[in-house]
Write a protein that holds these residues in place. Sequence first.
Motif, PDB file in Angstrom:
ATOM      1  N   MET A 177       0.837  -1.182   0.000  1.00 51.65           N
ATOM      2  CA  MET A 177       0.000   0.000   0.000  1.00 51.65           C
ATOM      3  C   MET A 177       0.877   1.237   0.000  1.00 51.65           C
ATOM      4  SD  MET A 177      -3.203   0.986   2.281  1.00 51.65           S
ATOM      5  CE  MET A 177      -3.335   2.615   2.949  1.00 51.65           C
ATOM      6  N   GLU A 178       0.414   2.272  -0.703  1.00 54.26           N
ATOM      7  CA  GLU A 178       1.158   3.524  -0.779  1.00 54.26           C
ATOM      8  C   GLU A 178       0.214   4.690  -0.522  1.00 54.26           C
ATOM      9  OE1 GLU A 178       4.386   4.100  -3.726  1.00 54.26           O
ATOM     10  OE2 GLU A 178       3.096   5.695  -4.503  1.00 54.26           O
ATOM     11  N   THR A 179       0.672   5.663   0.268  1.00 54.89           N
ATOM     12  CA  THR A 179      -0.089   6.871   0.545  1.00 54.89           C
ATOM     13  C   THR A 179       0.727   8.066   0.067  1.00 54.89           C
ATOM     14  OG1 THR A 179      -1.114   5.889   2.498  1.00 54.89           O
ATOM     15  CG2 THR A 179      -1.154   8.288   2.345  1.00 54.89           C
ATOM     16  N   ASN A 180       0.138   8.863  -0.801  1.00 59.21           N
ATOM     17  CA  ASN A 180       0.756  10.084  -1.304  1.00 59.21           C
ATOM     18  C   ASN A 180       0.050  11.265  -0.659  1.00 59.21           C
ATOM     19  OD1 ASN A 180       2.663   9.451  -3.723  1.00 59.21           O
ATOM     20  ND2 ASN A 180       0.925   8.049  -3.903  1.00 59.21           N
ATOM     21  N   LEU A 181       0.813  12.097   0.036  1.00 55.66           N
ATOM     22  CA  LEU A 181       0.279  13.258   0.743  1.00 55.66           C
ATOM     23  C   LEU A 181       0.965  14.516   0.255  1.00 55.66           C
ATOM     24  CD1 LEU A 181      -1.142  14.768   3.169  1.00 55.66           C
ATOM     25  CD2 LEU A 181       0.870  14.138   4.517  1.00 55.66           C
ATOM     26  N   CYS A 182       0.173  15.551   0.024  1.00 54.11           N
ATOM     27  CA  CYS A 182       0.709  16.885  -0.240  1.00 54.11           C
ATOM     28  C   CYS A 182       0.255  17.787   0.902  1.00 54.11           C
ATOM     29  CB  CYS A 182       0.194  17.428  -1.571  1.00 54.11           C
ATOM     30  SG  CYS A 182       0.696  19.143  -1.906  1.00 54.11           S
ATOM     31  N   VAL A 183       1.191  18.542   1.468  1.00 56.40           N
ATOM     32  CA  VAL A 183       0.890  19.530   2.506  1.00 56.40           C
ATOM     33  C   VAL A 183       1.239  20.878   1.910  1.00 56.40           C
ATOM     34  CG1 VAL A 183       1.311  20.279   4.868  1.00 56.40           C
ATOM     35  CG2 VAL A 183       1.609  17.868   4.275  1.00 56.40           C
ATOM     36  N   ALA A 184       0.284  21.810   1.887  1.00 57.54           N
ATOM     37  CA  ALA A 184       0.522  23.087   1.223  1.00 57.54           C
ATOM     38  C   ALA A 184      -0.031  24.248   2.037  1.00 57.54           C
ATOM     39  CB  ALA A 184      -0.113  23.074  -0.166  1.00 57.54           C
ATOM     40  N   GLY A 185       0.690  25.349   1.987  1.00 57.05           N
ATOM     41  CA  GLY A 185       0.283  26.568   2.671  1.00 57.05           C
ATOM     42  C   GLY A 185       1.244  27.672   2.330  1.00 57.05           C
ATOM     43  N   PHE A 186       1.354  28.655   3.205  1.00 53.18           N
ATOM     44  CA  PHE A 186       2.352  29.692   2.979  1.00 53.18           C
ATOM     45  C   PHE A 186       3.450  29.581   4.024  1.00 53.18           C
ATOM     46  CE2 PHE A 186      -1.241  31.898   5.129  1.00 53.18           C
ATOM     47  CZ  PHE A 186      -0.635  32.287   6.301  1.00 53.18           C
TER      48      PHE A 186
END
Length: 181
Positions: free
Chosen positions: A1-10
Amino acid sequence: METNLCVAGFGGQGVMTLGKFLAQATCDSTDKNVTFFPSYGAEQRGGTANCFVVISDEQVGAPLGDVMDDLIVMNGPSLAKFLPTLKEGGTLYINSSIVDEPTDRPDVKVVKAPVTELALEMGNAKVLNVIMLGVYIGYSEVVSPEVVWGTIEHKLASKAKLLPLNKEAFEKGLEIGRSQK
């Protein structure tokens, strides 16, 4: 199993720290493979910032960034920029204190948490990322909370006076995440 996460902000919202804590906790305390890939805008504080964390049972190459299982957005511009990368059935985590734009994506799960507001109520805006990390862990259970807290505790060991506030922030986030399952 693979989990791809993007965390975005300033810059200044602790986006990179959130990603590093998650990646480090997973790498140090599980048998999963992890990739952490940061991306900074022109300025560190106030400019755009995002990072990708891939957690997998298999070997991980470079994160592609074009299809995400999970997306954490800390501000409105990040929602607009990265929402198209969230796959159908993915989970969107929103800092509802400052992101009030509609998602227009009935095909994704939405977890809202007023992390900026909660951090300010706790007396330190810098813990908003730890609250959001707690929300993510509480909802996704991708890594155990004990493992993640152990990493936070280790990383902040030289600043022991910050530990009680960060522990409270993480626990608050866990509660929010678990309550939205």
